[in-house]
Design a protein around this motif. Structure first.
Motif, PDB file in Angstrom:
ATOM      1  N   ILE A  91      35.807  48.662  51.557  1.00  0.00           N
ATOM      2  CA  ILE A  91      35.354  47.269  51.473  1.00  0.00           C
ATOM      3  C   ILE A  91      36.290  46.596  50.459  1.00  0.00           C
ATOM      4  N   HIS A  92      36.116  47.308  49.228  1.00  0.00           N
ATOM      5  CA  HIS A  92      36.859  46.486  47.958  1.00  0.00           C
ATOM      6  C   HIS A  92      38.229  46.898  48.202  1.00  0.00           C
ATOM      7  N   GLY A 137      39.990  47.578  50.799  1.00  0.00           N
ATOM      8  CA  GLY A 137      40.562  47.136  52.317  1.00  0.00           C
ATOM      9  C   GLY A 137      40.543  45.547  52.461  1.00  0.00           C
ATOM     10  N   TYR A 138      39.594  45.001  51.350  1.00  0.00           N
ATOM     11  CA  TYR A 138      39.565  43.454  51.590  1.00  0.00           C
ATOM     12  C   TYR A 138      39.497  43.057  50.111  1.00  0.00           C
ATOM     13  N   THR A 139      40.313  43.219  49.469  1.00  0.00           N
ATOM     14  CA  THR A 139      40.410  42.804  47.730  1.00  0.00           C
ATOM     15  C   THR A 139      40.475  41.442  47.976  1.00  0.00           C
ATOM     16  N   ASN A 140      39.559  40.823  47.114  1.00  0.00           N
ATOM     17  CA  ASN A 140      39.180  39.340  46.908  1.00  0.00           C
ATOM     18  C   ASN A 140      39.300  38.665  48.378  1.00  0.00           C
ATOM     19  N   VAL A 141      38.596  39.085  49.196  1.00  0.00           N
ATOM     20  CA  VAL A 141      38.340  38.577  50.479  1.00  0.00           C
ATOM     21  C   VAL A 141      36.907  38.031  50.426  1.00  0.00           C
ATOM     22  N   LEU A 142      36.409  36.694  50.322  1.00  0.00           N
ATOM     23  CA  LEU A 142      35.213  36.223  50.337  1.00  0.00           C
ATOM     24  C   LEU A 142      34.410  37.060  51.198  1.00  0.00           C
ATOM     25  N   GLY A 143      33.020  37.405  50.861  1.00  0.00           N
ATOM     26  CA  GLY A 143      32.015  38.044  51.636  1.00  0.00           C
ATOM     27  C   GLY A 143      32.468  39.599  52.057  1.00  0.00           C
ATOM     28  N   LEU A 144      33.434  39.800  51.359  1.00  0.00           N
ATOM     29  CA  LEU A 144      33.728  41.570  51.798  1.00  0.00           C
ATOM     30  C   LEU A 144      34.035  42.095  50.405  1.00  0.00           C
ATOM     31  N   SER A 187      34.319  41.430  44.853  1.00  0.00           N
ATOM     32  CA  SER A 187      33.299  41.678  43.709  1.00  0.00           C
ATOM     33  C   SER A 187      32.222  41.026  43.555  1.00  0.00           C
ATOM     34  N   SER A 188      31.786  40.343  44.796  1.00  0.00           N
ATOM     35  CA  SER A 188      30.413  39.661  44.525  1.00  0.00           C
ATOM     36  C   SER A 188      29.149  40.476  44.481  1.00  0.00           C
ATOM     37  N   THR A 189      29.231  41.560  44.434  1.00  0.00           N
ATOM     38  CA  THR A 189      28.011  42.469  44.296  1.00  0.00           C
ATOM     39  C   THR A 189      27.599  42.618  42.820  1.00  0.00           C
ATOM     40  N   TRP A 190      28.744  42.054  41.826  1.00  0.00           N
ATOM     41  CA  TRP A 190      28.763  41.826  40.505  1.00  0.00           C
ATOM     42  C   TRP A 190      28.228  40.561  40.034  1.00  0.00           C
ATOM     43  N   ARG A 191      28.108  39.761  41.131  1.00  0.00           N
ATOM     44  CA  ARG A 191      27.626  38.230  40.579  1.00  0.00           C
ATOM     45  C   ARG A 191      26.062  38.066  40.793  1.00  0.00           C
ATOM     46  N   LEU A 192      25.368  37.751  39.704  1.00  0.00           N
ATOM     47  CA  LEU A 192      23.994  37.306  39.731  1.00  0.00           C
ATOM     48  C   LEU A 192      23.850  36.020  39.114  1.00  0.00           C
ATOM     49  N   PRO A 193      23.952  35.137  40.239  1.00  0.00           N
ATOM     50  CA  PRO A 193      23.671  33.676  39.773  1.00  0.00           C
ATOM     51  C   PRO A 193      22.419  33.465  39.199  1.00  0.00           C
ATOM     52  N   CYS A 194      21.371  34.036  39.106  1.00  0.00           N
ATOM     53  CA  CYS A 194      20.033  33.908  38.741  1.00  0.00           C
ATOM     54  C   CYS A 194      20.077  34.028  37.096  1.00  0.00           C
TER      55      CYS A 194
END
Length: 342
Positions: A127-128, A130-137, A140-147
């Motif tokens: 995933i990372h 194969g789809y580097t910086n592709v939104l939703g894949l 690196s969104s797994t590292w984002r914690l908006p809360c």
């Protein structure tokens, strides 16, 4: 989010450029000895394993300096085995043997890191990468914690990584075959219990609580740079949509960033995660030492072809994330328009 600059138009040239660069890298790889290709990194991992007894024995001392030395040895060795070791093993960069690659992958990822080897390989390699910086894949969104607010995220949340990692692994075992779940649970338990047992029986800790506290301290010693590096090198760079992503060489040139060489992090995390991250994403089968060796070739090629080669300092990225935390880590980043590159 700034628009892409300096990328040659047209879609057909991307594959030709990558093929040309890969030929140059392959030439360097063929001219390198086994020691350069794999030996250096295997030696670093071997030394980290050999240093563990000294670290456990240092913890027997009542001298504060010796005690601190023991924690440092165990902490740095732990991150070398779990980050550098698991990363290289997941990419099969430690050996050419598929059988030994699987053994090292299980050892470094499940025994040392306390995570699922299957999910590590799927999430990182497929995933990372194969789809580097592709939104939703692979963004690196797994590292984002908006809360979380910026200070809690940057300074406190890294301390939770040693606790969250095995919990996430156990939660994901529900989605794999029973035999794989039993194997993973057994190896994770073996690694955690071995660490705990050694603290009680070699280091001489007298209570379970003190041993568990020491485990937590050593396993979180480099947690802050570990989290920071994972966000610094991708988030804040151009993001792409799945149906309009650029060719691979443009994707890696635009969406990956190198940090400067940092001795402790070079040792514990490896060059491919610090100063040669662009090289690693372009050629993920290379070991850390080979990424460092081909770095001049890759940087010169990208500059000659007027492709971006992102580099920035750790401190500069840290300041950027603190000042633009809402934009980078809370809000959904916009898709970068790359006219002519899709």
């Amino acid at each position: 989010m700034e628009p892409a600059q300096g990328a040659p138009p047209g879609s057909g040239g991307g594959e030709a450029l990558l093929g040309e660069l890969e030929a140059l890298v392959r030439d360097v790889e063929r001219a390198s000895s086994w020691w350069e290709r794999r030996g250096v990194d295997c030696a670093i991992l071997g030394l980290s394993l050999l240093a563990l007894p000294a670290g456990f024995l240092c913890l027997r001392s009542e001298n504060v300096l010796v005690l601190g030395l023991g924690i440092t040895i165990l902490g740095v060795s732990h991150y070398t085995l779990t980050v550098k070791g698991s990363h290289l093993a997941t990419h099969g960069a430690l050996t050419e043997s598929k059988g030994w690659s699987k053994i090292w992958e299980l050892f470094f990822v499940e025994v040392c890191l306390a995570f699922s080897a299957e999910y590590a390989k799927y999430g990182h390699v497929k995933i990372h990468h194969g789809y580097t910086n592709v939104l939703g894949l692979g963004d690196s969104s797994t590292w984002r914690l908006p809360c979380l607010n910026r200070f809690v995220y940057m300074f406190l949340s890294p301390l939770l990584i040693p606790i969250i990692t095995p919990l996430v692994a156990v939660e994901r075992l529900r989605k794999v075959e029973l035999r794989l779940a039993v194997r993973t649970l057994g190896l994770i338990s073996l690694g955690l219990y071995a660490h705990y047992w050694l603290l009680l029986n070699v280091s001489g800790f007298r209570s379970p609580g003190s041993a568990l506290l020491c485990m937590f301290i050593t396993r979180s010693l480099l947690a802050h740079p570990y989290l920071h590096v994972n966000i610094f090198q991708h988030i804040g760079l151009p993001m792409f949509s799945r149906d309009k992503k650029p060719r691979r060489i443009h994707m890696m040139s635009l969406g990956v960033l190198n940090l400067p060489r940092l001795p402790v992090l070079d040792w514990a995390f490896g060059h491919s995660l610090i100063s040669c991250h662009v090289e690693h994403h372009l050629f993920p089968w290379l070991s850390d030492n080979m990424c460092l060796k081909v770095k001049p070739v890759v940087s010169q090629f990208l500059h000659e072809k007027k492709l971006r080669y992102n580099e920035d300092s750790y401190l500069a990225r840290f300041r950027l994330f603190l000042s633009h935390y809402e934009e980078l880590m809370v809000q959904t980043p916009p898709i970068t328009e790359l006219v002519g590159l899709q």
